[in-house]
Scaffold this active site. Structure first.
Site, PDB file in Angstrom:
ATOM      1  N   ASP A  40      32.583  26.383  50.582  1.00  0.00           N
ATOM      2  CA  ASP A  40      33.453  26.695  49.438  1.00  0.00           C
ATOM      3  C   ASP A  40      34.619  25.707  49.402  1.00  0.00           C
ATOM      4  OD1 ASP A  40      35.223  27.826  47.571  1.00  0.00           O
ATOM      5  OD2 ASP A  40      34.605  29.868  48.068  1.00  0.00           O
ATOM      6  N   HIS A  94      31.415  27.752  46.282  1.00  0.00           N
ATOM      7  CA  HIS A  94      32.212  28.867  45.748  1.00  0.00           C
ATOM      8  C   HIS A  94      31.395  29.778  44.816  1.00  0.00           C
ATOM      9  CE1 HIS A  94      35.788  31.067  44.670  1.00  0.00           C
ATOM     10  NE2 HIS A  94      35.637  30.777  43.399  1.00  0.00           N
ATOM     11  N   SER A 117      35.805  35.978  43.614  1.00  0.00           N
ATOM     12  CA  SER A 117      36.924  35.093  43.283  1.00  0.00           C
ATOM     13  C   SER A 117      38.105  35.909  42.735  1.00  0.00           C
ATOM     14  CB  SER A 117      36.437  34.015  42.310  1.00  0.00           C
ATOM     15  OG  SER A 117      37.293  32.904  42.342  1.00  0.00           O
TER      16      SER A 117
END
Length: 290
Positions: free
Chosen positions: A231, A259, A101
């Site tokens: 995601d 995610h 991320s």
């Protein structure tokens, strides 16, 4: 994992480590927004004990210095992580860098900026790209921005209900979390929410939002992309964007995964990383022998 601190002038980094530098490359792991180094523990337990692993708290998170004067843009964070790497002399020889991320955005830009230090790179659903497919979260963000309600970012919960929504947003697997636990999770985060808001505005700003995209063509290290197919935070279409620009790149899309890849599929993530490292390392050794 053992906890240690490293100081760069008056700045303190908190990190955990296991093993010692050896024949195989060391591995540095960069976590995502509002998480901390322990998020990697679920993956670490599936990695061999003889690998040298380092997990650092990102700037402003957990045990690493938080200062209102610090630059929390992606470039600012890359500089800080480089200071950390120098502090613990991790770059004596090239190491493997992993980021997820926000940490994936930082890791990709780091690999582009310091190519001599990185032998290989794993990006797990990284931020920092224009995603060809718009998803619910990005649409929500745009609406919040237009209505100037950036205090309502879904990744910064301040009630148990918002916490439950965030867990749903980040994870494909649905699990019922008792109200008491949700309250506990929120209570831990609330003292940090002001910092998280400041950080979020910084990384969602023009100069950071597409930092990985702007630097991806400069990534020379063999690269692995891991992404959850479902995601809802950063769309899986980002994997193609990277694969088209990074010359030595392999992509793994995980079915029934959101995610939070590291939390949802730790065993699979560890397996993919180890297979990738073995492939890259063996190729390098064969080149040396040829």
């Amino acid at each position: 994992m053992q906890i240690r601190y490293a100081n760069y002038d008056d700045y303190r980094f908190c990190f955990s480590y296991r093993g010692r530098p050896g024949f195989r490359p060391s591995i540095l792991m960069l976590h995502g927004f509002s998480a901390h180094k322990d998020m990697w523990l679920s993956v670490v337990k599936f990695l061999p004990k003889n690998l040298h692993l380092v997990c650092v708290d990102m700037p402003g998170h957990e045990g690493t210095t938080r200062s209102s004067l610090d630059d929390y843009s992606i470039n600012g964070q890359v500089k800080r992580i480089h200071q950390f790497v120098e502090c613990i002399k991790l770059n004596r020889k090239p190491f493997h860098l992993i980021g997820t991320s926000m940490g994936g955005n930082v890791a990709g830009v780091y690999a582009a900026r310091y190519p001599a230090e990185i032998c290989s790179l794993s990006l797990v659903c990284p931020a920092g790209l224009p995603y060809p497919t718009d998803n619910k979260f990005l649409k929500q963000l745009r609406e919040l921005k237009e209505s100037e309600r950036m205090d309502r970012v879904p990744l910064i919960p301040s009630t148990p209900e918002e916490m439950a929504d965030m867990l749903k947003l980040c994870s494909y697997v649905r699990f019922k979390v008792p109200q008491q636990i949700l309250q506990g999770l929120v209570d831990v985060r609330i003292p940090h929410n002001e910092f998280y808001r400041k950080l979020f505005l910084e990384i969602a700003d023009e100069k950071s939002r597409h930092a990985l995209h702007e630097n991806m063509s400069k990534i020379k290290a063999p690269t692995q992309i891991i992404w959850g197919k479902q995601d809802q935070v950063l769309d899986v279409s980002g994997a193609d964007v990277l694969a088209k620009s990074i010359s030595d790149c392999q992509v793994h899309i995980l079915e029934n995964c959101g995610h939070s890849v590291v939390v949802e599929r730790p065993r699979k993530t560890a397996k993919l990383i180890l297979e990738f490292l073995a492939l890259v390392h063996n190729t390098e050794n064969n080149k040396k022998l040829a």
